[in-house]
Design a protein around this motif. Structure first.
Motif, PDB file in Angstrom:
ATOM      1  N   THR B  30     -64.102   9.910 -20.923  1.00 26.41           N
ATOM      2  CA  THR B  30     -63.937  11.305 -21.283  1.00 26.41           C
ATOM      3  C   THR B  30     -63.974  12.127 -19.996  1.00 26.41           C
ATOM      4  N   VAL B  31     -63.362  13.293 -20.052  1.00 23.36           N
ATOM      5  CA  VAL B  31     -63.292  14.129 -18.844  1.00 23.36           C
ATOM      6  C   VAL B  31     -64.537  14.994 -18.766  1.00 23.36           C
ATOM      7  N   ARG B  32     -65.218  14.919 -17.654  1.00 27.92           N
ATOM      8  CA  ARG B  32     -66.348  15.821 -17.444  1.00 27.92           C
ATOM      9  C   ARG B  32     -66.512  16.106 -15.958  1.00 27.92           C
ATOM     10  N   ASP B  33     -66.740  17.360 -15.633  1.00 29.65           N
ATOM     11  CA  ASP B  33     -67.021  17.767 -14.246  1.00 29.65           C
ATOM     12  C   ASP B  33     -65.977  17.242 -13.268  1.00 29.65           C
ATOM     13  N   GLY B  34     -64.739  17.288 -13.690  1.00 28.85           N
ATOM     14  CA  GLY B  34     -63.677  16.913 -12.760  1.00 28.85           C
ATOM     15  C   GLY B  34     -63.524  15.426 -12.548  1.00 28.85           C
ATOM     16  N   ALA B  35     -64.073  14.636 -13.443  1.00 32.86           N
ATOM     17  CA  ALA B  35     -63.910  13.187 -13.314  1.00 32.86           C
ATOM     18  C   ALA B  35     -63.819  12.569 -14.704  1.00 32.86           C
ATOM     19  N   ILE B  36     -63.281  11.358 -14.770  1.00 33.90           N
ATOM     20  CA  ILE B  36     -63.293  10.623 -16.032  1.00 33.90           C
ATOM     21  C   ILE B  36     -64.516   9.712 -16.011  1.00 33.90           C
ATOM     22  N   ILE B  37     -65.422  10.003 -16.919  1.00 33.00           N
ATOM     23  CA  ILE B  37     -66.670   9.237 -16.971  1.00 33.00           C
ATOM     24  C   ILE B  37     -66.745   8.517 -18.323  1.00 33.00           C
ATOM     25  N   TYR B  38     -67.774   7.712 -18.519  1.00 28.49           N
ATOM     26  CA  TYR B  38     -67.981   7.070 -19.820  1.00 28.49           C
ATOM     27  C   TYR B  38     -69.134   7.768 -20.521  1.00 28.49           C
ATOM     28  N   TRP B  51     -54.467  12.709 -18.888  1.00 25.77           N
ATOM     29  CA  TRP B  51     -55.079  12.866 -17.561  1.00 25.77           C
ATOM     30  C   TRP B  51     -54.931  11.582 -16.749  1.00 25.77           C
ATOM     31  N   THR B  52     -54.853  11.752 -15.485  1.00 26.60           N
ATOM     32  CA  THR B  52     -54.930  10.588 -14.607  1.00 26.60           C
ATOM     33  C   THR B  52     -55.797  10.938 -13.403  1.00 26.60           C
ATOM     34  N   ASP B  53     -56.142   9.900 -12.649  1.00 28.21           N
ATOM     35  CA  ASP B  53     -56.930  10.148 -11.442  1.00 28.21           C
ATOM     36  C   ASP B  53     -56.153   9.702 -10.223  1.00 28.21           C
ATOM     37  N   GLU B  54     -56.334  10.412  -9.123  1.00 24.87           N
ATOM     38  CA  GLU B  54     -55.744  10.006  -7.853  1.00 24.87           C
ATOM     39  C   GLU B  54     -56.889   9.671  -6.916  1.00 24.87           C
ATOM     40  N   GLN B  55     -56.825   8.455  -6.379  1.00 21.34           N
ATOM     41  CA  GLN B  55     -57.949   8.024  -5.554  1.00 21.34           C
ATOM     42  C   GLN B  55     -57.471   7.539  -4.196  1.00 21.34           C
ATOM     43  N   GLU B  56     -58.263   7.892  -3.196  1.00 20.68           N
ATOM     44  CA  GLU B  56     -58.087   7.393  -1.831  1.00 20.68           C
ATOM     45  C   GLU B  56     -59.490   7.095  -1.321  1.00 20.68           C
ATOM     46  N   ALA B  57     -59.577   6.477  -0.177  1.00 22.70           N
ATOM     47  CA  ALA B  57     -60.904   6.285   0.422  1.00 22.70           C
ATOM     48  C   ALA B  57     -61.562   7.654   0.594  1.00 22.70           C
ATOM     49  N   GLY B  58     -62.690   7.845  -0.063  1.00 19.43           N
ATOM     50  CA  GLY B  58     -63.414   9.108   0.061  1.00 19.43           C
ATOM     51  C   GLY B  58     -62.835  10.256  -0.739  1.00 19.43           C
ATOM     52  N   ARG B  64     -52.951  16.139 -14.153  1.00 17.17           N
ATOM     53  CA  ARG B  64     -52.292  16.089 -15.461  1.00 17.17           C
ATOM     54  C   ARG B  64     -51.162  15.069 -15.418  1.00 17.17           C
ATOM     55  N   ARG B  65     -51.023  14.306 -16.444  1.00 14.62           N
ATOM     56  CA  ARG B  65     -49.854  13.436 -16.579  1.00 14.62           C
ATOM     57  C   ARG B  65     -48.805  14.183 -17.384  1.00 14.62           C
ATOM     58  N   ASP B  66     -47.584  13.713 -17.299  1.00 11.21           N
ATOM     59  CA  ASP B  66     -46.572  14.381 -18.124  1.00 11.21           C
ATOM     60  C   ASP B  66     -46.360  13.625 -19.422  1.00 11.21           C
ATOM     61  N   ASP B  67     -47.332  12.818 -19.821  1.00 13.74           N
ATOM     62  CA  ASP B  67     -47.249  12.160 -21.127  1.00 13.74           C
ATOM     63  C   ASP B  67     -48.614  12.261 -21.801  1.00 13.74           C
ATOM     64  N   GLY B  68     -48.729  11.638 -22.943  1.00 14.36           N
ATOM     65  CA  GLY B  68     -49.989  11.726 -23.690  1.00 14.36           C
ATOM     66  C   GLY B  68     -50.796  10.445 -23.627  1.00 14.36           C
ATOM     67  N   ALA B  69     -50.776   9.753 -22.502  1.00 13.90           N
ATOM     68  CA  ALA B  69     -51.494   8.480 -22.388  1.00 13.90           C
ATOM     69  C   ALA B  69     -52.995   8.679 -22.613  1.00 13.90           C
ATOM     70  N   TYR B  73     -55.411   6.316 -16.472  1.00 11.31           N
ATOM     71  CA  TYR B  73     -56.200   6.527 -15.247  1.00 11.31           C
ATOM     72  C   TYR B  73     -56.691   5.152 -14.790  1.00 11.31           C
ATOM     73  N   ALA B  74     -57.358   5.107 -13.673  1.00 12.80           N
ATOM     74  CA  ALA B  74     -57.885   3.811 -13.182  1.00 12.80           C
ATOM     75  C   ALA B  74     -59.358   3.675 -13.588  1.00 12.80           C
ATOM     76  N   VAL B  75     -60.276   3.883 -12.669  1.00 14.50           N
ATOM     77  CA  VAL B  75     -61.693   3.865 -13.030  1.00 14.50           C
ATOM     78  C   VAL B  75     -62.370   5.089 -12.397  1.00 14.50           C
TER      79      VAL B  75
END
Lengths: 286, 376, 157
Positions: B30-38, B51-58, B64-69, B73-75
């Motif tokens: 679920t989305v909370r505080d700017g992150a997808i948490i459990y 929603w999706t997440d974009e991750q890089e080192a640090g 937003r995704r343009d679909d309803g997935a 997202y990853a983790v």
């Protein structure tokens, strides 16, 4: 202090301590006491020399303490405790009749069976004599199983020697070579002054290196220099056993604190042969 | 190939309802505080739809995704250990009474969890925790009691983080073959949003009977398989694991440890987000009068000096030694201890490291091992 | 005490045991056997360093006399070891006391004659200096370890 009896649930849970009562308290040095404990219920936590128990002062915390004696009656425990942190300060202040919680026994024991028919070299520094005392008592009880038995003990000063009554009794025994040394003598001390590793050469005539089992417990530096000295004399690494100390909070390999490389010292140790520790022993802060 | 069916995306609500009807406490993303948490899921709308997440080192940010997935997202920063190995956790409680001190267990009826949206890497992480906390000579009863009841709905990885994920190297993903009750692959085609559902257990099959479904066709399978293959093929990060434990232990004095220690803040974020870090400390807490005492277990972090505090001193004073402990435990000594790596390649420690330290880069530099390109 | 008997002592003492028999024979010619009662001094601080002691049996304390405190033992030396190396650096004086704690037997060498012998037979000289260096290293190592106060109370957190 816990003056009232402790009742615990019957369910088996490795984190629940068993209630014990302090039977006697003997002051060893300024900051160290030996407690004898008796189970309140009919439980027998039978510890081998070298193993340790987790002693709880409820409301303060829990610490790992080696068994330092043999039970006079089955189920009794004997522990020598030095006041270092908050829990041990509470433990040394306990009085006969006080209650504490005990879990255990945990860990590996001294290789007494392996030492049958061998020369035995027990080398202790400071409080490290506590876990070795239970081994020595066990060996002396079945003295005939062993060849030469040699105990070397280094302490800070004469007043820091543990088990003084035992020591004077053991000095009379013809079947035990006991050598003691202190770093800082007082004016009454007529014995040796110096470090434990230097005692090894003095007793070299009494043991046959290839057929010797050495058991060492003391500060890490003392053990390092002792191992080198034993190696110089030709005692094989797999015959040199150490008892190691690390932070332990669960004692059952789950909390992660006591790791030394691949070992959880609470369950793989505290007693390990040097041959298994050697790959990591010179790695600082590992 | 395991038994599989196809359900429409709308059936997700029924899955949730079926789990809830069986008194599971359903936990999922679920989305909370700017992150997808459990966290606890009440309705399907709690899921991070679109929603999706974009991750890089640090770095981590939601987009937003343009679909309803549902699972696009990853983790995130949470791992399932939060529920299986909770912190803080009261091991027992003691009450001082006129008749003495009474010690009681407090964990009589732990929650029965259903985890919805367990990535294959995280499923592997649960398997690793099983070995540590449940399957060894000593059992953590609180873990066992939670773990033995947990119902697992895996989501096979069609979405991942190309620059932080390395499950392929660790052999934990992007597809889980077993260990779940149900495994979903989210199939999003224009005009069709559906899940391929693999059945991993009798419990799973029973739940599935309550959802409208049809048998999976060969083309459904093909679509699902293509998705995970694409994930595997695009995974940018890799780690050579063959010979890694030996190579790391042979390089305990490598100068690279100093190099990484100069960057490491020893904050312990990596251990907190890691799905397999299990270490804890134990302390007694009492109320002001001292009449109620709790022995409490809290997650602990090997990056603190207190972690190795022994008889008046800390055994690992330098940052170098503490980073080395963490990395060699994950990738070397864990193997001796438990027969697996302590790392599943989820990449969380890379994302959530405030200075972007990358475990794969450090391990490669220290071990001297580089991975041959094995992309399919 | 004949040279023969002294040679027998030297043959079993760890300090001289692995020298050649001829080397031991030459050493024995410079040596005498001495016995000390408890509290008897072998060496006193400030006196000329004129001898070298191989301890055969007993216990000797290397110490300093501290005013208001009395003798302050720093290290003890037991049978099989040796006492005194200041004589090598002649002319010099003893810097510490050496006092017998138990009945002690020692093979005592006259420093001047020993120095002359070592110069004359450089091979023997080197071997003895190596042994002395070993002794010095061992004492230094022990002193360093004692400095650490290994068994002292742990530093408070």
């Amino acid at each position: 202090m816990v003056k009232a009896a402790i009742t615990t649930p019957a369910a088996t849970n490795p984190f629940i301590p068993f209630p014990f009562v302090v039977m006697s308290r003997r002051r060893e040095t300024r900051d160290t006491v030996t407690l004898r404990l008796r189970p309140l219920r009919n439980v027998r936590l039978l510890a081998q020399p070298g193993q340790f128990m987790m002693l709880s002062v409820i409301g303060v915390g829990e610490v790992p303490i080696s068994v330092s004696g043999l039970p006079r009656r089955p189920g009794e425990l004997e522990h020598t405790i030095r006041a270092v942190g908050s829990v041990t300060r509470h433990l040394v202040a306990l009085r006969p009749g006080d209650y504490i919680g005990v879990r255990g026994p945990f860990g590996t024991s001294w290789p007494l069976q392996l030492a049958h028919g061998q020369d035995v070299l027990l080398i202790a520094g400071g409080l490290g004599f506590a876990p070795l005392r239970s081994a020595l008592l066990s060996i002396l009880r079945e003295r005939w199983r062993y060849r030469q038995v040699i105990a070397l003990y280094g302490a800070r000063s004469p007043t820091d020697l543990l088990y003084r009554r035992d020591l004077s009794r053991w000095q009379q025994r013809p079947d035990l070579v006991l050598r003691m040394t202190v770093d800082h003598p007082d004016q009454y001390w007529r014995g040796q002054v110096g470090v434990v590793p230097n005692l090894i050469r003095q007793v070299a005539a009494f043991f046959e290196p290839a057929n010797t089992i050495a058991m060492i417990c003391g500060p890490e530096i003392m053990m390092r220099f002792t191992i080198r000295e034993l190696q110089k004399h030709g005692v094989p690494d797999e015959h040199i056993f150490l008892s190691l100390e690390r932070n332990m909070q669960c004692a059952i390999g789950l909390c992660g604190h006591c790791q030394l490389g691949p070992f959880f010292l609470c369950k793989d140790g505290p007693v390990l042969p040097y041959s298994r520790l050697a790959p990591f022993s010179d790695i600082r802060e590992f | 190939m395991p038994e599989a069916v196809v359900v429409e995306a709308s059936q997700l609500a029924n899955l949730l309802a079926a789990l809830q009807a069986r008194k599971y406490r359903v936990i999922g993303p679920t989305v909370r505080d700017g992150a997808i948490i459990y966290d606890d899921l009440t309705t399907v709308s709690d899921l991070p739809v679109g929603w999706t997440d974009e991750q890089e080192a640090g770095e981590y940010r939601l987009r937003r995704r343009d679909d309803g997935a549902y699972f696009g997202y990853a983790v995130g920063p949470y791992a399932w250990k939060r529920f299986l190995h909770p912190s803080p956790f009261t091991l027992w409680r003691a009450r001082r009474t006129p008749d003495g001190v009474i010690v009681e267990l407090t964990d009589a009826e732990p929650s029965r969890f259903a985890f919805l949206g367990v990535r294959p890497c995280d499923l592997a992480a649960i398997g690793i925790l099983d070995r540590v906390l449940r399957d060894g000579p000593y059992v953590d009863p609180s873990y066992r009691d939670r773990r033995d009841h947990v119902f697992i709905v895996t989501v096979q990885c069609a979405n991942f983080s190309p620059s932080t994920c390395f499950c392929v190297s660790m052999g934990t993903g992007p597809r889980a073959e077993n260990g779940f009750d149900l495994a979903l692959t989210e199939l999003l085609d224009p005009g069709s949003h559906r899940f391929l559902v693999e059945i991993g257990s009798e419990r799973g099959a029973e739940i599935l009977r309550e959802l409208a479904h049809r048998p999976a066709s060969a083309s459904d399978w093909e679509t699902a398989t293509r998705l995970v293959h694409k994930t595997a093929a695009r995974m940018g990060r890799q780690l050579e694991v063959r010979g890694l434990p030996e190579a790391l232990l042979a390089n305990l004095e490598h100068h690279r440890w100093d190099h990484v220690a100069a960057r490491c803040l020893t904050c312990g974020n990596c251990t907190m987000v890691c799905p397999t870090c299990f270490c804890f400390s134990v302390e007694d807490r009492s109320d002001l009068t001292g009449s109620v005492i709790e022995r409490v277990r809290t997650a602990d972090v090997c990056f603190t000096t207190a972690f190795t505090y022994t008889a008046g001193k800390s055994l690992r004073q330098s940052a170098r030694s503490r980073y080395r402990q963490w990395l060699t435990h994950k990738l070397a000594t864990w193997v001796t201890q438990f027969g697996t790596f302590g790392c599943v390649g989820c990449g969380r420690c890379i994302t959530w490291c405030p200075v972007g330290i990358d475990i794969t880069e450090e391990a490669a530099a220290i071990s001297g091992l580089t991975r041959k390109d094995e992309r399919p | 005490m004949s040279d023969r008997e002294l040679e027998e002592f030297l043959a079993v003492h760890p300090f001289t045991a692995d020298l050649d028999e001829s080397q031991r024979a030459r050493l024995a010619k410079q040596a005498r056997l001495a016995h000390y009662q408890p509290d008897e001094y072998l060496i006193q601080e400030g006196r000329p360093a004129d001898a070298f002691y191989l301890i055969v049996q007993g216990l000797v304390s290397i110490e300093l006399f501290v005013p208001g405190h009395g003798p302050r033992p720093l290290q003890t030396v037991e049978g099989g070891s040796a006492v005194g190396w200041s004589w090598m650096l002649a002319p010099s004086r003893w810097e510490f006391d050496a006092r017998a704690l138990e009945r002690t037997t020692a093979v005592v060498f006259d420093a001047e004659r020993l120095r002359a012998l070592l110069l004359e037979d450089c091979c023997l000289g080197l071997r003895l200096v190596q042994r002395l260096l070993f002794l010095v290293t061992e004492r230094l190592r022990a002193a360093r370890l004692q400095l650490l106060d290994l068994y002292g109370p742990p530093r408070e957190r």
